[in-house]
Design an enzyme around this catalytic site. Structure first.
Site, PDB file in Angstrom:
ATOM      1  N   GLU A   3       0.832  -1.209   0.000  1.00  0.00           N
ATOM      2  CA  GLU A   3       0.000   0.000   0.000  1.00  0.00           C
ATOM      3  C   GLU A   3       0.870   1.264   0.000  1.00  0.00           C
ATOM      4  O   GLU A   3       1.088   1.865   1.049  1.00  0.00           O
ATOM      5  CB  GLU A   3      -0.950   0.029   1.196  1.00  0.00           C
ATOM      6  CG  GLU A   3      -1.905   1.222   1.149  1.00  0.00           C
ATOM      7  CD  GLU A   3      -2.814   1.331   2.365  1.00  0.00           C
ATOM      8  OE1 GLU A   3      -3.674   2.224   2.362  1.00  0.00           O
ATOM      9  OE2 GLU A   3      -2.669   0.533   3.305  1.00  0.00           O
TER      10      GLU A   3
ATOM     11  N   LYS B  58      -2.814  -1.987  -2.858  1.00  0.00           N
ATOM     12  CA  LYS B  58      -3.853  -1.091  -2.357  1.00  0.00           C
ATOM     13  C   LYS B  58      -3.403   0.330  -2.665  1.00  0.00           C
ATOM     14  O   LYS B  58      -2.390   0.801  -2.126  1.00  0.00           O
ATOM     15  CB  LYS B  58      -4.086  -1.284  -0.857  1.00  0.00           C
ATOM     16  CG  LYS B  58      -5.198  -0.391  -0.296  1.00  0.00           C
ATOM     17  CD  LYS B  58      -5.595  -0.794   1.117  1.00  0.00           C
ATOM     18  CE  LYS B  58      -6.682   0.130   1.654  1.00  0.00           C
ATOM     19  NZ  LYS B  58      -7.197  -0.307   2.974  1.00  0.00           N
TER      20      LYS B  58
END
Length: 295
Positions: free
Chosen positions: A176, A213
């Site tokens: 992420e 993400k």
């Protein structure tokens, strides 16, 4: 890695619920839920209250694998139980929701336009514990605040280095490298992050896959190459501070990108709601995010 969970994450319809608020973000989450800081004393009471909130979400009849593919847990949540069942097992065995674990320890101070992850000296032990608790994968967040090449390289190098360790432990890493939605050059930073990820995917072990993400991009379908890449199992999007309606609107413009919302998922839920009111509000939230993820 569980084959049924792997298949579900690769091709299932739905989105990922981020229920992983840690010590820094928990007070805000509780305040939005209607529990102010004057309602508890110390971390132990605070974490008991957020656990009760998460349990109310997870045990709701509207929270199930029909629309929720997976849930990301905070470490303390992973170690707790619902109805005498470990929460990762409860998610999968009862709800058919794949369990993930947040493994980062927060962010360092900003340098070169980014905030790297803090050191994780106990990562190997945490990954081993996650495996014994039947967790499928992990998530770790960095923050890009501007399109600085040196900073973005540092973020991605750190994400991929630790992601490779997580793969070696038999878990699926969600990388992420969030781009701040308030970044002054957000579209540029997102393009730089995307190019950097594409470069580094080639360096993964042969046959390995990761998940990503990412911030909902300013340029619709910017992540198309990542979504189609053989080394990427799935690309999910964070809400990043957008309201649920705005996050859903932006997400729906991106083919193949699904949600992994936290604040946007729980928006409008309140501790004083009756169970029927709570379930109705949660159902509306889940339904709207599911629809936006289906484009």
């Amino acid at each position: 890695m569980d084959a049924a969970q792997l298949s579900r994450m690769a091709t299932g319809k739905g989105f990922v619920a981020a229920l992983d608020q840690s010590g820094g973000s928990t007070p805000g989450a509780l305040t939005r839920y209607g529990i102010g800081p004057d309602s508890y004393s110390g971390d132990e009471e605070m974490f008991d209250l957020i656990h009760a909130f998460r349990t109310r979400i997870i045990t709701s009849s509207v929270f199930s694998g029909d629309r929720v593919l997976a849930a990301i847990l905070f470490e303390q949540t992973m170690d707790r139980e619902i109805d005498g069942i470990g929460i990762p097992d409860f998610l999968w065995d009862v709800k058919e929701v794949v369990p993930f674990l947040k493994v980062d320890r927060g962010l360092l101070e900003a340098a070169d336009g980014v905030r790297l992850m803090k050191p994780m000296p106990d990562l190997d032990a945490l990954l081993e514990r996650a495996g014994t608790r039947h967790v499928f994968g992990t998530k770790m967040r960095s923050l890009v605040q501007t399109g600085n090449q040196a900073g973005i390289d540092a973020v991605l190098d750190q994400q991929f280095e630790i992601g490779t360790r997580i793969l070696a432990a038999g878990l699926m890493p969600i990388l992420e490298p969030e781009v701040d939605i308030k970044a002054p050059d957000k579209p540029i930073a997102e393009a730089m992050v995307t190019a950097g990820i594409l470069d580094r995917l080639a360096g993964l072990p042969e046959g390995a896959q990761v998940m990503l993400k990412l911030t909902i991009p300013s340029e619709a379908n910017l992540y198309a190459q990542l979504i189609d890449h053989p080394a990427v199992l799935r690309v999910v999007a964070l809400s990043g501070g957008y309201s649920r309606d705005e996050a859903n609107r932006l997400l729906a413009a991106n083919h193949g990108l699904i949600a992994s919302f936290s604040r946007a998922l729980t928006e409008g839920l309140h501790v004083d709601m009756s169970d029927a009111e709570f379930d109705a509000a949660l159902a509306a939230s889940i339904g709207s995010i599911y629809t936006a993820s289906a484009t």
